[in-house]
Enzyme design. Sequence first.
Site, short mmCIF file in Angstrom:
data_model
loop_
_atom_site.label_atom_id
_atom_site.label_comp_id
_atom_site.label_asym_id
_atom_site.label_seq_id
_atom_site.Cartn_x
_atom_site.Cartn_y
_atom_site.Cartn_z
N LYS A 9 0.83 -1.21 0.00
CA LYS A 9 0.00 0.00 0.00
C LYS A 9 0.87 1.28 0.00
CE LYS A 9 -3.95 -2.25 2.25
NZ LYS A 9 -5.02 -2.10 3.26
N TYR A 49 -12.27 -1.67 -3.96
CA TYR A 49 -12.84 -1.93 -2.63
C TYR A 49 -14.37 -1.83 -2.62
CZ TYR A 49 -8.31 -2.09 -0.23
OH TYR A 49 -7.06 -2.44 0.23
N PHE A 57 -15.66 3.44 6.88
CA PHE A 57 -14.27 3.80 6.55
C PHE A 57 -14.01 3.86 5.04
CE2 PHE A 57 -14.36 -0.80 7.52
CZ PHE A 57 -13.88 -1.34 6.33
N ARG A 85 -2.26 -14.60 4.41
CA ARG A 85 -2.91 -13.91 5.53
C ARG A 85 -2.18 -14.18 6.84
NH1 ARG A 85 -7.73 -11.59 4.00
NH2 ARG A 85 -8.92 -11.95 5.90
N THR A 91 -5.82 -7.62 10.27
CA THR A 91 -6.03 -6.31 9.64
C THR A 91 -5.56 -5.18 10.56
OG1 THR A 91 -7.97 -7.22 8.57
CG2 THR A 91 -7.80 -4.82 8.58
N ARG A 102 2.36 -6.91 9.23
CA ARG A 102 1.60 -5.76 9.76
C ARG A 102 2.04 -5.41 11.18
NH1 ARG A 102 -4.09 -7.76 7.22
NH2 ARG A 102 -4.16 -6.42 5.37
N ASN A 112 -2.24 -0.15 6.85
CA ASN A 112 -1.76 -1.44 7.35
C ASN A 112 -0.83 -2.14 6.37
OD1 ASN A 112 -3.69 -2.21 5.53
ND2 ASN A 112 -4.82 -3.55 6.91
N HIS A 115 -2.24 -5.43 1.47
CA HIS A 115 -3.54 -6.09 1.27
C HIS A 115 -3.30 -7.51 0.81
CE1 HIS A 115 -7.58 -6.93 -0.28
NE2 HIS A 115 -6.97 -7.43 -1.34
N GLU A 126 -9.34 -10.18 -8.08
CA GLU A 126 -8.50 -9.02 -7.75
C GLU A 126 -7.25 -8.99 -8.63
OE1 GLU A 126 -9.94 -8.64 -3.09
OE2 GLU A 126 -7.84 -9.06 -3.52
P1 CMP Z 1 -7.45 -4.67 3.42
O1 CMP Z 1 -6.94 -6.04 3.72
O2 CMP Z 1 -6.86 -3.97 2.25
O3 CMP Z 1 -9.03 -4.75 3.22
C1 CMP Z 1 -9.89 -3.67 3.48
C2 CMP Z 1 -9.18 -2.53 4.12
O4 CMP Z 1 -10.03 -1.64 4.79
C3 CMP Z 1 -8.27 -3.07 5.22
O5 CMP Z 1 -7.19 -3.76 4.69
C4 CMP Z 1 -7.95 -1.80 5.97
O6 CMP Z 1 -6.95 -1.03 5.29
C5 CMP Z 1 -9.30 -1.08 5.88
N1 CMP Z 1 -10.09 -1.28 7.09
C6 CMP Z 1 -10.67 -2.41 7.52
N2 CMP Z 1 -11.36 -2.20 8.67
C7 CMP Z 1 -11.18 -0.90 8.95
C8 CMP Z 1 -11.63 -0.07 10.01
N3 CMP Z 1 -12.39 -0.55 11.01
N4 CMP Z 1 -11.25 1.22 9.98
C9 CMP Z 1 -10.49 1.70 8.98
N5 CMP Z 1 -10.03 0.96 7.94
C10 CMP Z 1 -10.38 -0.32 7.93
#
Ligand code: CMP
Length: 140
Positions: A9, A49, A57, A85, A91, A102, A112, A115, A126
Amino acid sequence: MERTLAILKPDCVRKRKVGEVLRRIQEAGFRLRAMKMVTMSKTEAEGFYAVHEDKPFFDDLTDFMSSGPCVPIVLEKENAIADFRALIGATDPEEAENGTIRSDFADSIQENIVHGSDSPSNGEKEAAYFFPEHEIVANQ
Ligand code: CMP
């Protein structure tokens, strides 16, 4: 062989951790099948997304994901989805196990670092969002 789509990211690029994160991915046995650096538009981030469009968010997430270059990568490995994962951790970096990507590099649940796809069918979808099939190299 299972496929997952990783994205290093914009925070990963800004922190100059692309090399370190790639090293960990390769040492964990993932094969690189396609990779590029791209700055997503807001609309492209919203498309990627779209599954989260009802989440509170969503707007911040798509602002962040279009805030600078990122590195989408198609990875292959047996059990790629679950193994990737496990490698990156939860996450929320506060909840990610010690030693995960992470846990080591991410600042927040949004920023984070990386992805990873959450299912084999999403891995395929994807990957296709960033790479036409002819840009995905075959197993060497
Ligand atoms: P990702 O694995 O890219 O999938 C969805 C993304 O949304 C996740 O990583 C985070 O970057 C973001 N995300 C998920 N939950 C939250 C949250 N509660 N608040 C803010 N960002 C979030």
